[in-house]
Design a protein around this motif. Sequence first.
Motif, PDB file in Angstrom:
ATOM      1  N   VAL A 406       0.597  -1.123   0.094  1.00 53.66           N
ATOM      2  CA  VAL A 406       0.084   0.158  -0.045  1.00 53.66           C
ATOM      3  C   VAL A 406       0.946   1.162   0.070  1.00 53.66           C
ATOM      4  O   VAL A 406       1.575   1.735   1.139  1.00 53.66           O
ATOM      5  CB  VAL A 406      -0.979   0.057   1.237  1.00 53.66           C
ATOM      6  N   PRO A 407       0.661   1.996  -1.112  1.00 54.13           N
ATOM      7  CA  PRO A 407       1.581   3.358  -1.207  1.00 54.13           C
ATOM      8  C   PRO A 407       1.042   4.339  -0.270  1.00 54.13           C
ATOM      9  O   PRO A 407      -0.031   5.160  -0.293  1.00 54.13           O
ATOM     10  CB  PRO A 407       1.685   3.669  -2.612  1.00 54.13           C
ATOM     11  N   VAL A 408       1.620   4.565   0.889  1.00 55.88           N
ATOM     12  CA  VAL A 408       1.131   5.903   1.962  1.00 55.88           C
ATOM     13  C   VAL A 408       2.183   6.996   1.863  1.00 55.88           C
ATOM     14  O   VAL A 408       3.528   6.647   1.893  1.00 55.88           O
ATOM     15  CB  VAL A 408       0.979   5.091   3.281  1.00 55.88           C
ATOM     16  N   SER A 409       1.661   8.096   1.850  1.00 52.48           N
ATOM     17  CA  SER A 409       2.750   9.519   1.999  1.00 52.48           C
ATOM     18  C   SER A 409       1.928  10.516   2.524  1.00 52.48           C
ATOM     19  O   SER A 409       0.723  10.536   2.914  1.00 52.48           O
ATOM     20  CB  SER A 409       3.001   9.719   0.557  1.00 52.48           C
ATOM     21  N   ALA A 432      -2.516   5.806  -2.356  1.00 51.46           N
ATOM     22  CA  ALA A 432      -2.966   5.757  -3.840  1.00 51.46           C
ATOM     23  C   ALA A 432      -3.490   6.781  -4.512  1.00 51.46           C
ATOM     24  O   ALA A 432      -4.697   6.560  -4.883  1.00 51.46           O
ATOM     25  CB  ALA A 432      -3.773   4.363  -3.711  1.00 51.46           C
ATOM     26  N   ARG A 433      -3.113   8.148  -4.233  1.00 48.37           N
ATOM     27  CA  ARG A 433      -3.549   9.152  -4.705  1.00 48.37           C
ATOM     28  C   ARG A 433      -4.997   9.233  -4.117  1.00 48.37           C
ATOM     29  O   ARG A 433      -5.855   9.954  -4.573  1.00 48.37           O
ATOM     30  CB  ARG A 433      -3.991   9.012  -6.338  1.00 48.37           C
ATOM     31  N   GLY A 434      -5.357   8.780  -3.201  1.00 47.04           N
ATOM     32  CA  GLY A 434      -6.618   9.069  -2.298  1.00 47.04           C
ATOM     33  C   GLY A 434      -6.020   9.583  -0.787  1.00 47.04           C
ATOM     34  O   GLY A 434      -4.872   9.352  -0.483  1.00 47.04           O
ATOM     35  N   ASP A 435      -6.831  10.216   0.019  1.00 46.86           N
ATOM     36  CA  ASP A 435      -6.556  10.820   0.955  1.00 46.86           C
ATOM     37  C   ASP A 435      -7.337  10.219   2.079  1.00 46.86           C
ATOM     38  O   ASP A 435      -8.548  10.102   1.880  1.00 46.86           O
ATOM     39  CB  ASP A 435      -6.973  12.470   0.888  1.00 46.86           C
TER      40      ASP A 435
END
Length: 683
Positions: A406-409, A432-435
């Motif tokens: 899961v890409p988290v930033s 994933a380009r969601g907030d």
Amino acid sequence: MDQEASTIPPPAAEPADHKRQRRWHIVRNVVLAVVGAIFAVWLVLFITKGRFLKQPFSSIASSLTDRKVTVGGDFQLYFAPFRIKFVAERLTVSNPQWARERTLFAARRIDARIAPLSLLFGKRRFYALDLDQGVANLEWDKQHRRNTWTFSSEGDGKPFEMPRIDRATVTGTKIRYVDPQMPLLADLAIDPIAAKDARIGKAVGVKGTGRFRNTPFRLNARLLSPDASITGGRNQLEAQAWAANSVITVAGTLPTLTDVEGVPLKVSAKGSDLSDLLAVIDVAIPQTRRYALKADMVKRDRTYRFTDMTGTFGQSDLSGRFTITNEQRLRLDAALTTRRLDIVDAAPFIGYNPDVVAAKGAVAAAAATGAGARRVLPDANLPVEMMQRFDAGLEWKIAVVRSRNVPVSNIALKLSLDKGRLALSPLTFSMARGDVASDLIFDTRQRPSAISYDIRLASTPLGRLLAGYGLADSGTTGTIHGRIKLDGRGDTIHDSLASASGRIAFIMPHGTLWTQNAQLAELDLGTFLSKMFQGKLKKPIEVNCGLLAFTVRGGIAMADPILIDTSKNVVTGRGGFSFATEAVDLAFKADGKKFSLFSGQSPVGIGGRFAEPKLQVISPQLLGRAGAGLGLAVVATPVAGLLAFVDPGDAKSAACGPVLAGKSAAAQRTTKGKPRDDVGSRR
């Protein structure tokens, strides 16, 4: 006769020179007498070495200092010739009544040469000092207002000031330092000192042990500027302590040996777990892997400020500043930044031991917290007692989380701890380009703790979100958003979820998915096989709307509803899962909107537990239909056996309004406005 007397002239006046001469003689005689007396005293003292002053010295010194001063052995006090020579064996000076130790200072022998005028004016000066087996008990009172080494009628304690010493030989010196406010106790031994011409020429070592709060420590320190220290200059110190499985280093320059107020110091710490070190001052944080941090520290009154902090914990970096204030309640305030956070280093935030996660995985880490076999929800107790001892405020920004799936930033965390109520509000991050925005409350003031979870997922691309689990990003335009709102009671994450009530809902608006993935989920064997032979597996399938929702009561989540409407099928689901046992029992079924041959038309099950979910593609219903088909083939013809796998295509399309609104099963409708009878408890 009277006439003769009147004729006698008066005596002549004494000349002025004679008057001055007589006064000079008087002054001279007085001076000679004084000098003679002083010389006589000096001579008596020199001959007797002043030993007869032993008792008067003890009485006068006791009166002036308001302490009991005794000399148990030899005593000498005289001028030799113009310097005061002071010798005392078994000298003791008592502490004030409020101190723990009865003796402030004791020495086997003191032999000193003292500048006389320095006792009256300016900084005290020792031409020479030989000190053997000296023991000092230095102590502050509980209010940190008085200390044992300040002889003041006002009672205000002052920092210890080192006298100027030109030549010194100091052996066997021990110091006991006590500060009840911190609280701190240290027993120190000073290496032998030999100074000549006000120069020692090498660093002076100090070793010892002690206790800070309830934690024992071992200390090695060095006075790097002894020459400057004994002449009243700077005091450059370097100290290293071992405590709580950590090594702490402090270095700096002090105005006096006991004064750190307002002085910038360089501090560093490294060890196996930062939480062990902060627990020394009753501050609770999640566990960490090995850490190494350094910062600048300044103490003012009861506040310790750490700035320009940099370092690492585990495979993650950390920088920022924090402040510890020890007033009526201990308080920690921090502003931190992390460029890259390893997902394993984040495991302690939900109760996992990061070392166990790294070595054995999440299931083993959950078991280490007390959870049952093959469970993933941690059963580690919240540090309730410690959380109620201190308050805290934290702002933490994390740029990127290193994660395989899961890409988290862009994590932004704001934490507030007030008398046992911990709020992570808000906690936001991008995925994933969601907030994701969340508010987590852990109120330990209620027994058991009242814990609430409010997690909101903004619209997020499914292809990117599930790329790590096999769903391809290319050809997938579908998105998902949702919310988890749960409230439970318990002092562990597991217990709070096992008692939780609330709702979980994830909504899928209009979008597309790869046919391969959608058809597998639908188990429409006819469509799937035909597209496979035609090479059209990457042709997208259209999702009109979808809702995966659960109503949670007492830790049991039941589907309410699971309903996904695609261009060709309507997928429904039933069953649920338990936070208490972590058991999963879900079944998904796809009904075609068009006629299809070779369609299983039977549920695809998901069973097992959170730690080991199991996909049950060959369900009992499918086996039953296979048996029916086999029976038809036997009694009729092989072609008749295929009839058991025919889907007539009578699925009822879903009205997307209630779906997109996240409504419960009772509110769901068909496109014709009729209540659905294939979702919820009516299923």
